[in-house]
Design a protein around this motif. Structure first.
Motif, PDB file in Angstrom:
ATOM      1  N   GLU A 132       0.831  -1.201   0.000  1.00  0.00           N
ATOM      2  CA  GLU A 132       0.000   0.000   0.000  1.00  0.00           C
ATOM      3  C   GLU A 132       0.872   1.260   0.000  1.00  0.00           C
ATOM      4  OE1 GLU A 132      -3.076   1.524  -0.876  1.00  0.00           O
ATOM      5  OE2 GLU A 132      -3.262  -0.634  -0.509  1.00  0.00           O
ATOM      6  N   LEU A 133       1.915   1.232   0.844  1.00  0.00           N
ATOM      7  CA  LEU A 133       2.833   2.372   0.911  1.00  0.00           C
ATOM      8  C   LEU A 133       3.610   2.527  -0.384  1.00  0.00           C
ATOM      9  CD1 LEU A 133       4.206   1.937   4.547  1.00  0.00           C
ATOM     10  CD2 LEU A 133       2.656   3.724   3.733  1.00  0.00           C
ATOM     11  N   GLY A 134       3.978   1.417  -0.965  1.00  0.00           N
ATOM     12  CA  GLY A 134       4.700   1.441  -2.241  1.00  0.00           C
ATOM     13  C   GLY A 134       3.864   2.118  -3.317  1.00  0.00           C
ATOM     14  N   ARG A 135       2.582   1.791  -3.334  1.00  0.00           N
ATOM     15  CA  ARG A 135       1.688   2.417  -4.325  1.00  0.00           C
ATOM     16  C   ARG A 135       1.559   3.915  -4.067  1.00  0.00           C
ATOM     17  NH1 ARG A 135      -2.607  -1.903  -3.621  1.00  0.00           N
ATOM     18  NH2 ARG A 135      -1.887  -3.621  -4.920  1.00  0.00           N
TER      19      ARG A 135
ATOM     20  N   SER B 177       2.512   6.933  -6.637  1.00  0.00           N
ATOM     21  CA  SER B 177       1.618   7.972  -7.142  1.00  0.00           C
ATOM     22  C   SER B 177       2.123   9.362  -6.765  1.00  0.00           C
ATOM     23  CB  SER B 177       0.165   7.722  -6.696  1.00  0.00           C
ATOM     24  OG  SER B 177       0.027   8.002  -5.346  1.00  0.00           O
ATOM     25  N   GLN B 178       2.887   9.433  -5.651  1.00  0.00           N
ATOM     26  CA  GLN B 178       3.486  10.721  -5.300  1.00  0.00           C
ATOM     27  C   GLN B 178       4.450  11.217  -6.365  1.00  0.00           C
ATOM     28  OE1 GLN B 178       5.365  10.524  -1.444  1.00  0.00           O
ATOM     29  NE2 GLN B 178       3.375  10.325  -0.430  1.00  0.00           N
ATOM     30  N   VAL B 179       5.251  10.284  -6.913  1.00  0.00           N
ATOM     31  CA  VAL B 179       6.236  10.712  -7.922  1.00  0.00           C
ATOM     32  C   VAL B 179       5.688  10.523  -9.341  1.00  0.00           C
ATOM     33  CG1 VAL B 179       8.274  10.339  -6.511  1.00  0.00           C
ATOM     34  CG2 VAL B 179       7.343   8.429  -7.814  1.00  0.00           C
TER      35      VAL B 179
ATOM     36  N   ASN C 267      19.177  13.300  -2.778  1.00  0.00           N
ATOM     37  CA  ASN C 267      19.357  13.560  -4.224  1.00  0.00           C
ATOM     38  C   ASN C 267      18.087  13.313  -5.023  1.00  0.00           C
ATOM     39  OD1 ASN C 267      21.966  14.040  -3.634  1.00  0.00           O
ATOM     40  ND2 ASN C 267      22.748  12.084  -4.417  1.00  0.00           N
ATOM     41  N   LYS C 268      17.023  12.969  -4.344  1.00  0.00           N
ATOM     42  CA  LYS C 268      15.738  12.652  -4.989  1.00  0.00           C
ATOM     43  C   LYS C 268      15.825  11.434  -5.904  1.00  0.00           C
ATOM     44  CE  LYS C 268      13.548  17.175  -4.581  1.00  0.00           C
ATOM     45  NZ  LYS C 268      13.793  17.169  -3.157  1.00  0.00           N
ATOM     46  N   GLU C 269      16.823  10.571  -5.676  1.00  0.00           N
ATOM     47  CA  GLU C 269      16.876   9.306  -6.412  1.00  0.00           C
ATOM     48  C   GLU C 269      16.010   8.268  -5.717  1.00  0.00           C
ATOM     49  OE1 GLU C 269      21.509  10.180  -7.598  1.00  0.00           O
ATOM     50  OE2 GLU C 269      21.027   8.501  -6.275  1.00  0.00           O
ATOM     51  N   MET C 270      15.726   8.523  -4.451  1.00  0.00           N
ATOM     52  CA  MET C 270      14.837   7.647  -3.700  1.00  0.00           C
ATOM     53  C   MET C 270      13.780   8.495  -3.006  1.00  0.00           C
ATOM     54  SD  MET C 270      17.136   4.722  -1.866  1.00  0.00           S
ATOM     55  CE  MET C 270      16.513   3.129  -2.312  1.00  0.00           C
TER      56      MET C 270
ATOM     57  N   PHE D 239      10.489   2.152   7.827  1.00  0.00           N
ATOM     58  CA  PHE D 239      10.383   2.981   6.631  1.00  0.00           C
ATOM     59  C   PHE D 239      10.280   2.118   5.391  1.00  0.00           C
ATOM     60  CE2 PHE D 239      12.174   6.059   9.531  1.00  0.00           C
ATOM     61  CZ  PHE D 239      11.566   7.235   9.135  1.00  0.00           C
ATOM     62  N   LEU D 240       9.713   2.712   4.347  1.00  0.00           N
ATOM     63  CA  LEU D 240       9.809   2.090   3.029  1.00  0.00           C
ATOM     64  C   LEU D 240      10.451   3.115   2.115  1.00  0.00           C
ATOM     65  CD1 LEU D 240       9.124  -0.232   1.021  1.00  0.00           C
ATOM     66  CD2 LEU D 240       7.060   1.068   0.480  1.00  0.00           C
ATOM     67  N   LEU D 241      11.471   2.667   1.369  1.00  0.00           N
ATOM     68  CA  LEU D 241      12.112   3.553   0.398  1.00  0.00           C
ATOM     69  C   LEU D 241      11.993   2.939  -0.978  1.00  0.00           C
ATOM     70  CD1 LEU D 241      14.316   3.379   3.093  1.00  0.00           C
ATOM     71  CD2 LEU D 241      14.986   5.455   1.898  1.00  0.00           C
ATOM     72  N   LEU D 242      11.833   3.818  -1.958  1.00  0.00           N
ATOM     73  CA  LEU D 242      11.672   3.333  -3.319  1.00  0.00           C
ATOM     74  C   LEU D 242      12.682   4.060  -4.199  1.00  0.00           C
ATOM     75  CD1 LEU D 242       9.624   1.326  -4.446  1.00  0.00           C
ATOM     76  CD2 LEU D 242       8.160   3.266  -5.056  1.00  0.00           C
ATOM     77  N   ASP D 243      13.464   3.273  -4.940  1.00  0.00           N
ATOM     78  CA  ASP D 243      14.412   3.855  -5.886  1.00  0.00           C
ATOM     79  C   ASP D 243      13.627   4.296  -7.114  1.00  0.00           C
ATOM     80  OD1 ASP D 243      16.363   4.355  -7.798  1.00  0.00           O
ATOM     81  OD2 ASP D 243      17.722   2.869  -6.919  1.00  0.00           O
TER      82      ASP D 243
END
Ligand SMILES: [Zn+2]
Length: 581
Positions: free
Chosen positions: A408-411, A415-417, A471-474, A483-487
């Motif tokens: 859910e967080l990944g989605r 959608s944020q980016v 750096n906004k790469e993640m 936390f959940l981080l997405l590359d």
């Protein structure tokens, strides 16, 4: 005006004492609205100055004033000189009897009043059996009754008359538990009335939305003792939400199972050999079964139905079936496919029983189409499902819950980016404890597929990735576990893969547009208005061909075919032409 009364005040304490033995739903009525009323213990004004009603059976002698309260037909027969069969105890016939005074033999006259009809309602438990003249054993066996149910306004009506009369006659309550129902109101919360014409004709709803949808709406909206707003659109929503989700889920299973000739006995796979997804839905089914049973014991029907609704919509349809679709695409009956069918079969068989009291028609329909010969002929003749403890796996449920939260967080992050789910990303980082990592790891493929990342990394700490976040790469979001981080760096390869998936989806819809049969093959020509992307897409030619049953894929400047269409995919102009071959 003179009236006849029952001297309830003399038995006030007995009323209060007997009320203590009754279970009230909701509980506060017991010592509140109802308790207050009986503790006043007012005498019961019994007589009514009307024509219709049960004649008051009290005769007064016209000479000596002696009074008799007649207790039976037999007694009346003894006192009367002109009693004849067949008899009628109503007015005017009862007053045509010549009743004689047992003291002086003079004529007696019946007191003219009739009895308050609430007295009749309170006599129902024994009067229905003609007790004590008949059916002594049946009555004694069933008294007091287990359960009664009426609207809240009956605290001074039926709930009271039953307790008052059973206290006077037997010094017992007439019922062990009572459920008081809230009123049904219109859309704006007004009481329904004929004069305001703000009522809904239920037969119209039966026709349009169906009786099951109506029942489910009434049962799931509110606690039974709370008021319910009732209007067609609300029932329509229930139909589109829960009822159709259940039906479509079942249709999905039934359609595939019949195509594959699934036989629950022949293809049964032992539970321990099934996937964790299968074992998870079976465990959830046990939990929801327990929840439903506990809640209906307390008459919290709204909680029971909501538990079922969550199970069907969220767990079964939105997760289990959606996650299992691909397992059924293979042509042969693999062990995994059989495991999936066995699981769905067990789920729907048990579910049909679990929902039977709430949606009797749909549940019967499902049950009849999957039951085998040895089973009862109707779902309504089956025992209510039991919890199978061996199928409960709390750790698995907990792990799946975490997986779904991560997904859910990944989605949300995607959608944020603004990166669509079809475009793969290189990795996700789950920052969590060792314990959570260990429980989620066996299910990590679900996370990878659901948020479409190539790799999931577990970490105790967010720090090693802080630079990439800055750096906004993640991108990152706080989760329950950490936390959940997405590359979010999209390489040309990742973009090409996403575009190829989009192309597949477009071609599939074009095949539908041409009304092609599944086995029909096509030749496909594609124009991609971006040389670099087209180059990278070369690697995906085979994938696109296989997924779309294309004999060949050709990149060309000007596609042609039976059907040609253009789209903008990831900012690139793409034209596709397909031809049936
Ligand atoms: Zn007399």
């Amino acid at each position: 005006m003179e009236s006849w009364f029952i001297a309830i005040s003399k038995r006030r304490e007995n009323l209060v004492k007997n009320n203590e033995q009754i279970e009230w739903y909701p509980e506060h009525i017991k010592h509140g609205r109802f308790g207050d009323f009986i503790s006043e213990g007012k005498d019961w004004a019994l007589s009514r100055d009307r024509y219709w009603g049960t004649p008051l059976p009290i005769w007064t002698c016209t000479e000596c004033g002696h009074q008799v309260c007649v207790g039976s037909v037999e007694e009346l027969k003894q006192l009367s000189t002109n009693f004849s069969e067949p008899y009628d105890l109503h007015k005017p016939y009862v007053d045509q009897l010549d009743v004689r005074c047992p003291e002086c033999g003079a004529r007696m006259k019946r007191e003219e009043e009739v009895i308050d009809c609430w007295y009749d309602s309170g006599s129902a438990p024994f009067a229905q059996w003609h007790y004590p003249m008949e059916n002594k054993r049946v009555f004694e066996k069933n008294f007091p009754v287990d359960f009664i149910c009426e609207a809240l306004d009956q605290t001074r009506g039926w709930f009271y008359s039953l307790l008052a009369i059973s206290t006077l006659l037997f010094d017992k309550p007439a019922y062990k538990r009572v459920l008081t129902l809230g009123l049904v109101l219109d859309k704006d919360g007004q009481k329904m009335s004929k004069s305001k014409r703000n009522y809904v004709d239920p037969s119209m709803i039966f026709e349009k939305e169906g009786a099951d949808a109506l029942r489910w709406y009434l049962l799931s909206t509110n606690a039974p003792w709370m008021p319910i707003r009732f209007y067609e659109d609300a029932v329509k929503e229930t139909l589109g939400g829960f009822i159709l989700t259940l039906w479509n889920s079942y249709r999905f299973f039934a359609t595939y199972a019949s195509l594959d000739g699934f036989n629950p006995e022949k293809h049964n796979v032992a539970v321990e050999e099934r996937t964790s997804l299968d074992r998870w839905i079976l465990s959830r089914l046990q939990r929801v079964t327990r929840e439903v049973k506990e809640n209906i014991e307390r008459f919290e029907v709204h909680r029971a139905t909501r538990a079922i609704e969550d199970f069907v919509v969220e767990d079964l349809s939105n997760w289990y079936i959606r996650r299992s679709r691909k397992r059924l695409w293979l042509e042969e009956m693999t062990n995994d496919k059989a495991a999936c069918y066995s699981t769905m079969y067990e789920v729907f068989l048990n579910l049909s029983k679990l929902v039977a009291p709430f949606i009797p028609f749909l549940s019967e329909n499902i049950y009849l189409s999957i039951k085998d010969n040895g089973m009862p002929e109707s779902v309504h003749l089956c025992d209510y499902p039991e919890v199978t403890k061996e199928l409960v796996d709390e750790n698995l449920e907990e792990a799946m819950k975490t997986v779904r939260e991560v997904v859910e967080l990944g989605r949300t992050l995607r959608s944020q980016v603004g990166i669509k789910i079809r475009y793969p990303l290189s990795r996700a980082v789950v920052v969590c404890s060792k314990k959570v990592e260990d429980s989620v790891k066996p299910l990590v493929d679900l996370v990878k597929e659901e948020i479409n990342v190539k790799e999931v990394i577990f970490s105790r700490d967010k720090k090693p990735f802080q630079q990439q976040v800055d750096n906004k790469e993640m991108v990152d979001v706080e989760s329950k576990e950490g936390f959940l981080l997405l590359d979010v760096v999209q390489t040309p390869e990742l973009i090409a893969e996403g575009v190829s998936r989009e192309i597949v989806r477009r071609i599939q819809s074009m095949r539908k547009g041409l009304d092609l049969a599944i086995e029909d093959r096509i030749s496909t020509k594609i124009m991609v208005d971006n040389a670099e992307l087209r180059e990278t897409l070369e690697e995906w030619k085979n994938y696109i061909a296989e997924e779309t049953r294309s004999k060949e894929i050709e990149f060309t400047a000007k596609p042609e075919g039976n059907l040609v269409k253009s789209w903008k995919l990831n900012d690139t102009e793409v034209t596709i032409g397909i031809t049936k071959i």
